[in-house]
Design a protein around this motif. Structure first.
Motif, short mmCIF file in Angstrom:
data_model
loop_
_atom_site.label_atom_id
_atom_site.label_comp_id
_atom_site.label_asym_id
_atom_site.label_seq_id
_atom_site.Cartn_x
_atom_site.Cartn_y
_atom_site.Cartn_z
N THR A 72 0.99 -1.22 0.06
CA THR A 72 -0.16 0.19 0.03
C THR A 72 0.95 1.14 0.15
OG1 THR A 72 -1.47 -1.23 1.09
CG2 THR A 72 -1.93 1.22 1.19
N GLN A 76 2.48 1.89 -3.41
CA GLN A 76 1.52 2.35 -4.22
C GLN A 76 1.05 3.81 -3.98
OE1 GLN A 76 -2.04 -0.18 -3.59
NE2 GLN A 76 -1.65 -0.98 -5.90
N GLU A 134 3.86 5.83 -5.46
CA GLU A 134 4.15 5.35 -6.95
C GLU A 134 5.58 5.06 -6.85
OE1 GLU A 134 3.17 9.00 -9.49
OE2 GLU A 134 1.01 8.75 -8.74
#
Length: 414
Positions: free
Chosen positions: A404, A407, A410
């Motif tokens: 997580t 993400q 990025e």
């Protein structure tokens, strides 16, 4: 209808509002739904009168919000002691205080009935002897009066003044009082001593102080009394977990008080006979305590607790009988990053550290609750080569949190 009064008889309700304003500071009037809006207004006015210079007002989408802004680095005393100094009293309380001091100043001894007669004779005020006895017993508890049995008669007299006994040493202990009122539990006592001596703290400052925890000193005192006397207790616990306020009653054997060196939060460590396990409760969620009878097997369970404590990373004893084993492989540059190795030794709390290769170390520990390590382990992200545990839920959670985070930032996963 709730009527506003600045002074309070019971600190419990005000304690919760002060804590909400200090710790959260984002709640509007409508967010305080446990009581009526009038109750909120009364408590807000009290807090503004006690702590006006620390009140901060903000306006946002939810409307007006109040918060307390305290920087312990700049405080010579804890402003929240003012809450303890705001106890209400009646006209009878005030009269009897001075009547007692005047009647006992010659060192005499009197029963409650004799006190009642003397108050009527000397001050022309009539009280019931039952009220006099109740108030005298309160003063015995406070240390203002003493009582002793003479046959069937209970005699009261004025207790020796602390200031009279300590007059010679008091100037030399004022610095201790100045330090203790900032840095120790029950600092309110040190603050009161300074008030009585008409002096202030101009010597000490505490960089990381935890002002709000003085609000639970009354709870702490009751718990320490129960621990010292080895009593069983019943208390009510008010929890706000899962966004749902609930109050539960527990019957436990109090064992120790744990204090977080990072946050200052205090916990009651106790044994639950019903569940036959050790557990902990936050002091700021404990509402009322009732001392019951002494517990005969207290020392047996205390020995068991001391045997279990080395397997606690923090304050949790876990939720199952299985222990969590965690293995963490870290990359540490041996020539330039020895401080990382020292940090592992200092903060690892008994875990073993093994060199598995050049610049590679393995940290391993077995504890009751592996979840308590997760915030600490995540501070090593960027050095972690692998993470494994016999608790599959814990292991999956670590890698899911890592996924997580990548993400969100990025970051391309390898």
């Amino acid at each position: 209808m709730s009527e506003y009064q600045e002074l309070i008889k019971n600190i419990q309700k005000s304690r919760n509002y002060v804590r909400d304003f200090l710790i959260y500071g984002f709640k509007s009037r409508e967010d305080f739904s446990a009581k009526s809006g009038r109750t909120y207004d009364n408590e807000r006015r009290r807090i503004e009168s006690w702590l006006s210079e620390y009140i901060r007002t903000d306006y946002g989408p939810q409307g007006k919000t109040l918060s307390l802004a305290l920087d312990s680095n700049l405080l010579h005393t804890n402003p929240l002691y003012r809450v303890w100094k705001s106890r209400s009293f009646t006209s009878n309380d005030l009269m009897l205080h001075f009547f007692f001091l005047d009647l006992f100043r010659d060192g005499s001894f009197c029963t409650a009935e004799e006190l009642t007669d003397q108050i009527l004779k000397r001050y022309d005020v009539l009280f019931e002897s039952q009220l006099i006895r109740k108030k005298a017993n309160e003063y015995v508890k406070e240390g203002i009066l003493t009582s002793e049995k003479s046959g069937r008669r209970l005699l009261y007299s004025l207790a020796p003044s602390f200031q009279d006994k300590a007059l010679q040493i008091l100037p030399s202990v004022l610095n201790a009082a100045r330090f203790c009122q900032l840095a120790m539990p029950f600092g309110f006592i040190g603050s009161t001593i300074l008030d009585r001596q008409k002096t202030q703290n101009e010597t000490f400052l505490v960089k990381h102080g935890y002002c709000s925890f003085t609000l639970e000193d009354e709870i702490l005192f009751c718990l320490l009394t129960a621990i010292r006397q080895k009593y069983r207790i019943t208390f009510q616990n008010h929890s706000n977990k899962k966004l749902r306020s609930r109050e539960e009653t527990f019957r436990v054997i109090p064992m120790k008080i744990f204090v977080s060196t990072r946050t200052g939060r205090r916990f009651l460590c106790c044994y639950q006979l019903q569940n036959r396990r050790f557990t902990t409760y936050r002091l700021d969620q404990i509402q009322r305590i009732k001392l019951e009878e002494p517990f005969a097997d207290y020392n047996y369970y205390l020995d068991r607790l001391n045997q279990n404590l080395p397997s606690c990373f923090g304050v949790s004893f876990g939720t199952s009988h299985r222990m969590d084993t965690i293995r963490l492989s870290l990359y540490i540059r041996e020539k330039t990053e020895h401080y990382i190795f020292q940090r592992l030794q200092r903060e690892g709390r008994g875990g073993t550290i093994t060199r598995t290769g050049q610049n590679t170390y393995c940290y391993e520990i077995t504890v009751f609750d592996g979840n308590e390590l997760m915030p600490w382990i995540k501070t090593f992200i960027g050095r972690i080569l692998s993470f494994s545990s016999n608790n599959k839920v814990l292991q999956d959670k670590f890698y899911q949190d890592l996924h997580t985070m990548m993400q969100l930032y990025e970051i391309e996963e390898s």
